[in-house]
Design an enzyme around this catalytic site. Sequence first.
Site, PDB file in Angstrom:
ATOM      1  N   TRP A 146       0.787  -1.230   0.000  1.00  0.00           N
ATOM      2  CA  TRP A 146       0.000   0.000   0.000  1.00  0.00           C
ATOM      3  C   TRP A 146       0.818   1.277   0.000  1.00  0.00           C
ATOM      4  O   TRP A 146       0.285   2.360  -0.214  1.00  0.00           O
ATOM      5  CB  TRP A 146      -0.975   0.036   1.185  1.00  0.00           C
ATOM      6  N   ASN A 147       2.125   1.190   0.269  1.00  0.00           N
ATOM      7  CA  ASN A 147       2.830   2.454   0.505  1.00  0.00           C
ATOM      8  C   ASN A 147       3.212   3.211  -0.766  1.00  0.00           C
ATOM      9  O   ASN A 147       3.376   4.427  -0.726  1.00  0.00           O
ATOM     10  CB  ASN A 147       4.033   2.263   1.432  1.00  0.00           C
ATOM     11  N   LYS A 170      -2.689  -7.178  -8.590  1.00  0.00           N
ATOM     12  CA  LYS A 170      -3.577  -7.212  -7.414  1.00  0.00           C
ATOM     13  C   LYS A 170      -2.990  -6.223  -6.413  1.00  0.00           C
ATOM     14  O   LYS A 170      -2.062  -6.531  -5.681  1.00  0.00           O
ATOM     15  CB  LYS A 170      -3.609  -8.627  -6.824  1.00  0.00           C
ATOM     16  N   GLY A 223       5.827  -6.674  -0.585  1.00  0.00           N
ATOM     17  CA  GLY A 223       5.046  -6.738   0.642  1.00  0.00           C
ATOM     18  C   GLY A 223       5.890  -7.249   1.793  1.00  0.00           C
ATOM     19  O   GLY A 223       7.125  -7.176   1.761  1.00  0.00           O
ATOM     20  N   LEU A 246      10.813  -7.396  -0.233  1.00  0.00           N
ATOM     21  CA  LEU A 246      10.249  -7.515   1.110  1.00  0.00           C
ATOM     22  C   LEU A 246      10.731  -6.387   2.026  1.00  0.00           C
ATOM     23  O   LEU A 246      11.048  -5.317   1.559  1.00  0.00           O
ATOM     24  CB  LEU A 246      10.581  -8.902   1.666  1.00  0.00           C
ATOM     25  N   CYS A 279      10.021   0.519   2.760  1.00  0.00           N
ATOM     26  CA  CYS A 279      10.811  -0.706   2.898  1.00  0.00           C
ATOM     27  C   CYS A 279      12.258  -0.365   3.192  1.00  0.00           C
ATOM     28  O   CYS A 279      12.949  -1.074   3.911  1.00  0.00           O
ATOM     29  CB  CYS A 279      10.725  -1.525   1.627  1.00  0.00           C
TER      30      CYS A 279
HETATM   31  P1  NAD Z   1       1.449  -7.513   2.789  1.00  0.00           P
HETATM   32  O1  NAD Z   1       2.426  -8.618   2.684  1.00  0.00           O
HETATM   33  O2  NAD Z   1       0.446  -7.569   3.876  1.00  0.00           O
HETATM   34  O3  NAD Z   1       0.609  -7.370   1.436  1.00  0.00           O
HETATM   35  C1  NAD Z   1       1.209  -7.158   0.174  1.00  0.00           C
HETATM   36  C2  NAD Z   1       0.253  -7.618  -0.923  1.00  0.00           C
HETATM   37  O4  NAD Z   1       0.089  -9.026  -0.855  1.00  0.00           O
HETATM   38  C3  NAD Z   1      -1.153  -7.031  -0.821  1.00  0.00           C
HETATM   39  O5  NAD Z   1      -1.659  -6.805  -2.118  1.00  0.00           O
HETATM   40  C4  NAD Z   1      -1.923  -8.126  -0.129  1.00  0.00           C
HETATM   41  O6  NAD Z   1      -3.309  -8.089  -0.392  1.00  0.00           O
HETATM   42  C5  NAD Z   1      -1.296  -9.356  -0.734  1.00  0.00           C
HETATM   43  N1  NAD Z   1      -1.387 -10.559   0.095  1.00  0.00           N
HETATM   44  C6  NAD Z   1      -1.483 -10.647   1.446  1.00  0.00           C
HETATM   45  N2  NAD Z   1      -1.513 -11.947   1.819  1.00  0.00           N
HETATM   46  C7  NAD Z   1      -1.458 -12.688   0.688  1.00  0.00           C
HETATM   47  C8  NAD Z   1      -1.455 -14.088   0.419  1.00  0.00           C
HETATM   48  N3  NAD Z   1      -1.510 -14.987   1.383  1.00  0.00           N
HETATM   49  N4  NAD Z   1      -1.354 -14.487  -0.867  1.00  0.00           N
HETATM   50  C9  NAD Z   1      -1.258 -13.589  -1.864  1.00  0.00           C
HETATM   51  N5  NAD Z   1      -1.266 -12.257  -1.673  1.00  0.00           N
HETATM   52  C10 NAD Z   1      -1.363 -11.806  -0.409  1.00  0.00           C
HETATM   53  O7  NAD Z   1       2.304  -6.165   2.881  1.00  0.00           O
HETATM   54  P2  NAD Z   1       1.794  -4.683   3.128  1.00  0.00           P
HETATM   55  O8  NAD Z   1       1.396  -4.541   4.564  1.00  0.00           O
HETATM   56  O9  NAD Z   1       0.819  -4.309   2.076  1.00  0.00           O
HETATM   57  O10 NAD Z   1       3.120  -3.851   2.866  1.00  0.00           O
HETATM   58  C11 NAD Z   1       4.077  -3.572   3.850  1.00  0.00           C
HETATM   59  C12 NAD Z   1       5.293  -4.446   3.652  1.00  0.00           C
HETATM   60  O11 NAD Z   1       5.799  -4.278   2.342  1.00  0.00           O
HETATM   61  C13 NAD Z   1       6.441  -4.082   4.568  1.00  0.00           C
HETATM   62  O12 NAD Z   1       7.004  -5.244   5.128  1.00  0.00           O
HETATM   63  C14 NAD Z   1       7.450  -3.436   3.643  1.00  0.00           C
HETATM   64  O13 NAD Z   1       8.781  -3.517   4.044  1.00  0.00           O
HETATM   65  C15 NAD Z   1       7.208  -4.141   2.358  1.00  0.00           C
HETATM   66  N6  NAD Z   1       7.675  -3.313   1.241  1.00  0.00           N
HETATM   67  C16 NAD Z   1       8.771  -3.717   0.519  1.00  0.00           C
HETATM   68  C17 NAD Z   1       9.263  -2.927  -0.511  1.00  0.00           C
HETATM   69  C18 NAD Z   1      10.470  -3.334  -1.337  1.00  0.00           C
HETATM   70  O14 NAD Z   1      10.601  -2.848  -2.455  1.00  0.00           O
HETATM   71  N7  NAD Z   1      11.357  -4.158  -0.834  1.00  0.00           N
HETATM   72  C19 NAD Z   1       8.636  -1.737  -0.799  1.00  0.00           C
HETATM   73  C20 NAD Z   1       7.541  -1.357  -0.039  1.00  0.00           C
HETATM   74  C21 NAD Z   1       7.048  -2.166   0.965  1.00  0.00           C
END
Ligand code: NAD
Length: 488
Positions: A146-147, A170, A223, A246, A279
């Site tokens: 979401w960020n 998605k 995520g 991640l 992240c």
């Molecule tokens: P999240 O893992 O909760 O969700 C990410 C996406 O995955 C969403 O679209 C969500 O609906 C989907 N999702 C959730 N569970 C799932 C499943 N079981 N199967 C398939 N899809 C699923 O993460 P978040 O809270 O949206 O984002 C925050 C995290 O993202 C933080 O840990 C952050 O560090 C990371 N992040 C990483 C980067 C990078 O480039 N390395 C950039 C930004 C954010």
Amino acid sequence: MYVDGQWADSATGEWLDSTDPYSGEVWARIPAGTAQDAGRAVDAAQAAMTTGPWATFTASQRGGCLRAVADLIIANADRLADSEVRDNGKLLTEVQGQIAAVAQCWHYYAGLADKVQGATIPTEKANAFAFTTREPVGVVAALTAWNSPLWFATVKAAPALAAGCSVVVKPSEFASASTLELARLVDEAGLPAGVFNVVTGLGATAGTALVEHSDVAKIAFTGSDVTGAAIYRSAATTMKRVSLELGGKSPTIVFDDADLDLAAVGVMSGIFGAAGQMCAAGSRLLVHTAVKDELLAKLLELAADLRMGDPRDPATNVGPISTPPQFEKVLAYLDVARADGARCVLGGARATGPGLGAGQFVEPTIFTDVRNDMRIAREEVFGPILSVIEFKDEQEAVTLANDNPYGLVAGVWTTDIGRSLRMSKALRVGTVWVNTYRTYSYMVPFGGTKQSGLGREHGIEAIDEYLETRSVVISTDDAPPANPFVMR
Ligand code: NAD
């Protein structure tokens, strides 16, 4: 949702509310996509790649499509920025800058589309001619956080489409609007139906269905590490390609020879920018003992001028925390840090007062007396909390920096060029920023080591994530082999 070139509601007709994190008000409703919706999108994407016109497009034509999307993003930048800020509460000024880069990124991969080529390979055989081609890997499921939803969708979809893949995005259930706006522009750009699809909904339903679908060839995910690990395990059953962007617990390392004024600004923006919801947040400040007090004094002086408030106000520096669960998580870590013995020297509480909308704000916070084995130094918070850890020499700085499950980025502040090169080699991270922080570029590879993920996005090599090499070997003999059972 946008599926097979058509706008669609969810199969069940259910909706999810999208709440503006600043006002606390529901400002949009998003279809609660189901496994059935995800399946329809994958079917459309698969058909686009096999029997649809996309399969016959030349690379130059694909590049033309991406260029058209880029131009429409520029023309619609205000609308895109507005929807993203309403969804995730990021500063409007920051999002506007990011959307300019998003458009450039579509242009960048538009230019790369027709520069993908194979090789002619000499072999040890006198009668064989060998060459390779680069083929699109197949249907890509792009799952985003979401960020920075538009950025994440772009750095996945643009190289994937340039490579000739089709895509189902998605977005996060907390911030889907700007990705749907992007679909509107893709539609206007005239991409064939099914090439680019957006399915909204929960991770556990729409997300899982995409990850498990046998016709998805590649998952590109941004995520949390917990979700990333679950996706990696699931993908193994059908041998999908996976790239995972991640989390992190990134160190910013300030040496005693650093320009402390520059370093203080970099450290501050690295942890209080986007209210720490990055992240790449520089959440561990490793500082040489000799300059710790001076640097801390500068940080406190800078932090005193930070203004929290409406993310749409250009005078605001620190916006709200984006989602209620994230808000609770950040507040909980304030207690964790104190319970483990860290000393709070700035902030340390939920922010209250006028101009803070519905009040989902956390004060910019600094903890000193942190040890590298405390939870506040090891776990990702994703909020405006800085942990300060001292070191005495370069080797100790490297040891502390690397002693963490994550390995996304590191910042190094030094005026010694030799030291900057030694540190760049010694740090086990995907990106080292020297005398700067948060200097992203869609041209420079980005990704993690260790639990920060797999694969690289951005840059020329990102397109490799969406391509497979096919080898073709042609016999130049016109007579059958003397002995067909002996390999020649
Ligand atoms: P999240 O893992 O909760 O969700 C990410 C996406 O995955 C969403 O679209 C969500 O609906 C989907 N999702 C959730 N569970 C799932 C499943 N079981 N199967 C398939 N899809 C699923 O993460 P978040 O809270 O949206 O984002 C925050 C995290 O993202 C933080 O840990 C952050 O560090 C990371 N992040 C990483 C980067 C990078 O480039 N390395 C950039 C930004 C954010």
